[in-house]
Design a protein around this motif. Structure first.
Motif, PDB file in Angstrom:
ATOM      1  N   HIS A  53       1.648  -2.359 -11.521  1.00 28.30           N
ATOM      2  CA  HIS A  53       2.489  -2.928 -12.570  1.00 28.30           C
ATOM      3  C   HIS A  53       3.793  -3.463 -11.990  1.00 28.30           C
ATOM      4  O   HIS A  53       4.599  -2.715 -11.449  1.00 28.30           O
ATOM      5  CB  HIS A  53       2.777  -1.866 -13.630  1.00 28.30           C
ATOM      6  N   GLU A  54       3.986  -4.768 -12.139  1.00 29.13           N
ATOM      7  CA  GLU A  54       5.160  -5.438 -11.577  1.00 29.13           C
ATOM      8  C   GLU A  54       6.479  -4.855 -12.106  1.00 29.13           C
ATOM      9  O   GLU A  54       7.464  -4.766 -11.379  1.00 29.13           O
ATOM     10  CB  GLU A  54       5.109  -6.936 -11.903  1.00 29.13           C
ATOM     11  N   PHE A  55       6.469  -4.438 -13.355  1.00 33.17           N
ATOM     12  CA  PHE A  55       7.697  -3.939 -13.973  1.00 33.17           C
ATOM     13  C   PHE A  55       8.093  -2.578 -13.405  1.00 33.17           C
ATOM     14  O   PHE A  55       9.238  -2.367 -12.997  1.00 33.17           O
ATOM     15  CB  PHE A  55       7.495  -3.839 -15.487  1.00 33.17           C
ATOM     16  N   TYR A  56       7.150  -1.661 -13.353  1.00 32.45           N
ATOM     17  CA  TYR A  56       7.480  -0.288 -12.970  1.00 32.45           C
ATOM     18  C   TYR A  56       7.712  -0.123 -11.466  1.00 32.45           C
ATOM     19  O   TYR A  56       8.247   0.901 -11.036  1.00 32.45           O
ATOM     20  CB  TYR A  56       6.404   0.671 -13.478  1.00 32.45           C
ATOM     21  N   TYR A  57       7.342  -1.123 -10.680  1.00 36.30           N
ATOM     22  CA  TYR A  57       7.689  -1.131  -9.258  1.00 36.30           C
ATOM     23  C   TYR A  57       8.897  -2.033  -8.980  1.00 36.30           C
ATOM     24  O   TYR A  57       9.194  -2.343  -7.825  1.00 36.30           O
ATOM     25  CB  TYR A  57       6.494  -1.579  -8.417  1.00 36.30           C
ATOM     26  N   LEU A  58       9.564  -2.456 -10.053  1.00 34.28           N
ATOM     27  CA  LEU A  58      10.822  -3.234  -9.954  1.00 34.28           C
ATOM     28  C   LEU A  58      10.651  -4.536  -9.178  1.00 34.28           C
ATOM     29  O   LEU A  58      11.579  -4.986  -8.492  1.00 34.28           O
ATOM     30  CB  LEU A  58      11.937  -2.389  -9.302  1.00 34.28           C
ATOM     31  N   LEU A 101       0.146  -1.512  -2.620  1.00 37.91           N
ATOM     32  CA  LEU A 101       1.030  -0.361  -2.775  1.00 37.91           C
ATOM     33  C   LEU A 101       1.913  -0.175  -1.539  1.00 37.91           C
ATOM     34  O   LEU A 101       3.111   0.103  -1.652  1.00 37.91           O
ATOM     35  CB  LEU A 101       0.219   0.909  -3.033  1.00 37.91           C
ATOM     36  N   LYS A 102       1.336  -0.337  -0.374  1.00 37.85           N
ATOM     37  CA  LYS A 102       2.113  -0.199   0.862  1.00 37.85           C
ATOM     38  C   LYS A 102       3.248  -1.222   0.892  1.00 37.85           C
ATOM     39  O   LYS A 102       4.389  -0.891   1.252  1.00 37.85           O
ATOM     40  CB  LYS A 102       1.202  -0.389   2.078  1.00 37.85           C
ATOM     41  N   LYS A 103       2.959  -2.438   0.496  1.00 36.47           N
ATOM     42  CA  LYS A 103       3.989  -3.492   0.468  1.00 36.47           C
ATOM     43  C   LYS A 103       5.081  -3.146  -0.534  1.00 36.47           C
ATOM     44  O   LYS A 103       6.274  -3.205  -0.219  1.00 36.47           O
ATOM     45  CB  LYS A 103       3.341  -4.831   0.096  1.00 36.47           C
ATOM     46  N   TYR A 104       4.689  -2.742  -1.730  1.00 34.00           N
ATOM     47  CA  TYR A 104       5.666  -2.467  -2.786  1.00 34.00           C
ATOM     48  C   TYR A 104       6.575  -1.292  -2.407  1.00 34.00           C
ATOM     49  O   TYR A 104       7.790  -1.338  -2.624  1.00 34.00           O
ATOM     50  CB  TYR A 104       4.950  -2.166  -4.098  1.00 34.00           C
ATOM     51  N   LEU A 105       5.994  -0.243  -1.861  1.00 33.08           N
ATOM     52  CA  LEU A 105       6.780   0.939  -1.500  1.00 33.08           C
ATOM     53  C   LEU A 105       7.740   0.642  -0.342  1.00 33.08           C
ATOM     54  O   LEU A 105       8.823   1.224  -0.257  1.00 33.08           O
ATOM     55  CB  LEU A 105       5.858   2.101  -1.119  1.00 33.08           C
ATOM     56  N   SER A 106       7.336  -0.238   0.537  1.00 30.07           N
ATOM     57  CA  SER A 106       8.159  -0.571   1.705  1.00 30.07           C
ATOM     58  C   SER A 106       9.392  -1.378   1.325  1.00 30.07           C
ATOM     59  O   SER A 106      10.324  -1.503   2.122  1.00 30.07           O
ATOM     60  CB  SER A 106       7.332  -1.362   2.730  1.00 30.07           C
ATOM     61  N   GLU A 107       9.398  -1.915   0.111  1.00 27.77           N
ATOM     62  CA  GLU A 107      10.476  -2.809  -0.303  1.00 27.77           C
ATOM     63  C   GLU A 107      11.368  -2.168  -1.363  1.00 27.77           C
ATOM     64  O   GLU A 107      11.634  -2.742  -2.420  1.00 27.77           O
ATOM     65  CB  GLU A 107       9.875  -4.138  -0.782  1.00 27.77           C
ATOM     66  N   PHE A 108      11.822  -0.938  -1.065  1.00 25.30           N
ATOM     67  CA  PHE A 108      12.764  -0.218  -1.916  1.00 25.30           C
ATOM     68  C   PHE A 108      14.013   0.119  -1.127  1.00 25.30           C
ATOM     69  O   PHE A 108      13.944   0.430   0.066  1.00 25.30           O
ATOM     70  CB  PHE A 108      12.144   1.084  -2.437  1.00 25.30           C
ATOM     71  N   ASP A 161       4.450  16.848  -4.859  1.00 27.33           N
ATOM     72  CA  ASP A 161       4.164  16.935  -3.426  1.00 27.33           C
ATOM     73  C   ASP A 161       3.012  16.025  -3.025  1.00 27.33           C
ATOM     74  O   ASP A 161       2.997  15.484  -1.918  1.00 27.33           O
ATOM     75  CB  ASP A 161       3.879  18.392  -3.003  1.00 27.33           C
ATOM     76  N   SER A 162       2.051  15.806  -3.931  1.00 26.25           N
ATOM     77  CA  SER A 162       0.951  14.884  -3.636  1.00 26.25           C
ATOM     78  C   SER A 162       1.472  13.451  -3.505  1.00 26.25           C
ATOM     79  O   SER A 162       0.998  12.674  -2.672  1.00 26.25           O
ATOM     80  CB  SER A 162      -0.120  14.955  -4.725  1.00 26.25           C
ATOM     81  N   GLY A 163       2.471  13.086  -4.322  1.00 23.28           N
ATOM     82  CA  GLY A 163       3.069  11.760  -4.226  1.00 23.28           C
ATOM     83  C   GLY A 163       3.834  11.582  -2.934  1.00 23.28           C
ATOM     84  O   GLY A 163       3.805  10.508  -2.320  1.00 23.28           O
ATOM     85  N   LYS A 164       4.513  12.620  -2.518  1.00 24.99           N
ATOM     86  CA  LYS A 164       5.240  12.581  -1.246  1.00 24.99           C
ATOM     87  C   LYS A 164       4.278  12.312  -0.093  1.00 24.99           C
ATOM     88  O   LYS A 164       4.557  11.493   0.795  1.00 24.99           O
ATOM     89  CB  LYS A 164       5.960  13.919  -1.044  1.00 24.99           C
ATOM     90  N   GLU A 165       3.138  12.958  -0.137  1.00 26.69           N
ATOM     91  CA  GLU A 165       2.128  12.770   0.914  1.00 26.69           C
ATOM     92  C   GLU A 165       1.597  11.348   0.910  1.00 26.69           C
ATOM     93  O   GLU A 165       1.426  10.721   1.968  1.00 26.69           O
ATOM     94  CB  GLU A 165       0.988  13.763   0.718  1.00 26.69           C
ATOM     95  N   ILE A 166       1.342  10.798  -0.281  1.00 28.47           N
ATOM     96  CA  ILE A 166       0.838   9.429  -0.397  1.00 28.47           C
ATOM     97  C   ILE A 166       1.824   8.438   0.220  1.00 28.47           C
ATOM     98  O   ILE A 166       1.449   7.576   1.036  1.00 28.47           O
ATOM     99  CB  ILE A 166       0.582   9.066  -1.876  1.00 28.47           C
ATOM    100  N   VAL A 167       3.094   8.543  -0.167  1.00 25.29           N
ATOM    101  CA  VAL A 167       4.100   7.591   0.309  1.00 25.29           C
ATOM    102  C   VAL A 167       4.293   7.708   1.820  1.00 25.29           C
ATOM    103  O   VAL A 167       4.338   6.692   2.538  1.00 25.29           O
ATOM    104  CB  VAL A 167       5.448   7.805  -0.410  1.00 25.29           C
TER     105      VAL A 167
END
Length: 374
Positions: A136-141, A169-176, A184-190
Motif C-alpha cells: 500500500h503506497e499510503f501506509y509506506y509513505l 518491500l526491500k525497496k520501500y523499507l530501505s527508503e525511510f 519481534d517477527s517484524g524486526k527479523e523481517i526488516v
C-alpha cells in the motif's frame, strides 16, 4: 508549531485501532509537535484517490504475474468486508463521536509538498500488511520523500514475506529516514531484508503512562464481572470460558466488537472511552485481542488470552505472542492444544519495570527520529 502527519488505521470501528491512533497523537503532541492524522478515507480529496489508484495498479501488475493471487486476494477482501458490514450503526456513531472529539484529522493535499507537514509517521497497527499482492503506497509513505518518512511500531501481521512482495518491500523499507517495528517477527523481517539492525518499540497504548488512561474510568458500583473482548469466533472455547466463570464466581459480559458470537452472554455496546473504563472496572479479562491484552496490562488486571480464530491470516497471532514474551506472561496464552488456564493473580512489579524501560527507549527513538526531519 511544526506539524507531523500520522498515517495509521483509526476509522475501522475497532477499539485498538482508534485508541492507538489517539495515543500516538498524544505522544507526538507531548514532544512539542502538532499531530494530525491523515484522513485517507475522505473520498473527496483527490490526492488520496491518486495514491489509492497507484496501489491498485501495483496489485494488478503483481496479480498478472500469478493469476491465483487475484482469487485469493478477492476472497480475503470479501471476508473482511463482511465483518465490517456486521458493525451496527449505533456503534459507528459512538466511534465517530470519539474521533470527532479526540483526533485531529487533516485533508491537506499531501501530494503538494509545500512544507505544511515537517514529516510523517506511519504506525502502529497492522498497516504494513504483506500477505496481499502489492504494497500500500499510503501506509509506506510513498507519497513523500525518504527524508520525511518515519515508521513507529508498524506491524506486518505475518511471519514471512511472500516472494511476490519481497523485492518491492526491500525497496520501500530501505527508503525511510527512521525505521522501527512493533513485533519481534517484524524486526527479523526488516533486518533480514535490509541488512541492518532496527529497534523494536512499544505499541502507542503502552507508550503512554498508565495514568493518562485513567481519565476515562467511570465509577462502578455494580456486581463484579469478567470483561470479554473477542474479534474472532470463540465458540470452541465455550468450556474454557465457563470454567473461568465458575472458578471466579462471575459472569462474562461481552464487549460488542461487531463479531456475532454463538455463546449466550450479555453483550455491551460501548464507545472507545467506555471500552477503557469497562476493562478497568472488571475483575478479570478474557480476550483474543492485542489491545484488549494491552489495556489489561495497563490496569494491572489478571487475564487469559485465547488464540484467535482469524478470518484471514493465522500468523497474525505473532503480535500477541510477542507482547506476552516481552512481559513474561506466556502462560496466560491458551489455545485448543494448550488448555491449561492460569488464574493466579499477576504480580505486576517486574512487568512495570520492563515497560518503564521499554517506554524510555521507545520515546527516545521517536523523539530522535522527529529531530532528524529537515
Amino acid at each position: 508549531m511544526e506539524r507531523i502527519g500520522i498515517v495509521t488505521y483509526y476509522d475501522l470501528c475497532n477499539y485498538g485501532s482508534v485508541l492507538q491512533a489517539y495515543a500516538l497523537s498524544t505522544v507526538i503532541n507531548d514532544l512539542g509537535y502538532e499531530a494530525q492524522i491523515l484522513d485517507y478515507t475522505n473520498e473527496s480529496q483527490s490526492c488520496f484517490k491518486k495514491i489509492k489508484g497507484k496501489t491498485y495498479f501495483n496489485r494488478v501488475i503483481t496479480c498478472l504475474k500469478s493469476p491465483r493471487l487475484l482469487s485469493n486476494t478477492s476472497a480475503v477482501t470479501l471476508k473482511n468486508n463482511k465483518f465490517v458490514a456486521d458493525i451496527s450503526d449505533n456503534q459507528k456513531i459512538l466511534f465517530k463521536k470519539f474521533i470527532d472529539n479526540n483526533l485531529k484529522l487533516s485533508n491537506v493535499n499531501i501530494l503538494k509538498d509545500d512544507g505544511y507537514f515537517k514529516g510523517y509517521v506511519c504506525g502502529s497497527d497492522q498497516i504494513w500488511q504483506i500477505s496481499v499482492p502489492g504494497l500500500h503506497e499510503f501506509y509506506y509513505l510513498r507519497f513523500t520523500i525518504a527524508q520525511k518518512r518515519i515508521a513507529y511500531a508498524p506491524s506486518f501481521g505475518s511471519l514471512s514475506v511472500p516472494r511476490f512482495n519481497e523485492k518491492r518491500l526491500k525497496k520501500y523499507l530501505s527508503e525511510f529516514l527512521a525505521l522501527s517495528v512493533r513485533e519481534d517477527s517484524g524486526k527479523e523481517i526488516v533486518e533480514q531484508l535490509i541488512g541492518k539492525k532496527i529497534p523494536q518499540v512499544l505499541d502507542p497504548v503502552l507508550l503512554i503512562e498508565p495514568y493518562f488512561w485513567k481519565k476515562f474510568i467511570k465509577k462502578y458500583d455494580g456486581e463484579k464481572y469478567i470483561a470479554g473482548y473477542f474479534l474472532g469466533d470463540i465458540s470452541n472455547y465455550a468450556n474454557i470460558i465457563e470454567e473461568i466463570e465458575k472458578s471466579l464466581n462471575a459472569k462474562v459480559i461481552l464487549i460488542d466488537s461487531g463479531r456475532k458470537q454463538k455463546i449466550d452472554r450479555a453483550v455491551k455496546l460501548v464507545s472507545p472511552d467506555e471500552f477503557v473504563s469497562f476493562i478497568a472496572n472488571s475483575d478479570y479479562v478474557i480476550t483474543d485481542s492485542l489491545h484488549g491484552t494491552e489495556f489489561s496490562i495497563v490496569f494491572e488486571k489478571s487475564f487469559t488470552v485465547l488464540e484467535r480464530n482469524y478470518i484471514t491470516i493465522p500468523e497474525q497471532n505473532t503480535r500477541l505472542k510477542s507482547l506476552l514474551n516481552l512481559v513474561k506472561l506466556q502462560d496466560r496464552y491458551v489455545n485448543m492444544i494448550k488448555k491449561d488456564i492460569n488464574l493466579k493473580k499477576i504480580d505486576y512489579k517486574q512487568i512495570k519495570n520492563i515497560l518503564s524501560n521499554e517506554r524510555i527507549l521507545s520515546i527516545k527513538y521517536l523523539s530522535d527520529a522527529l529531530k532528524k526531519l529537515k
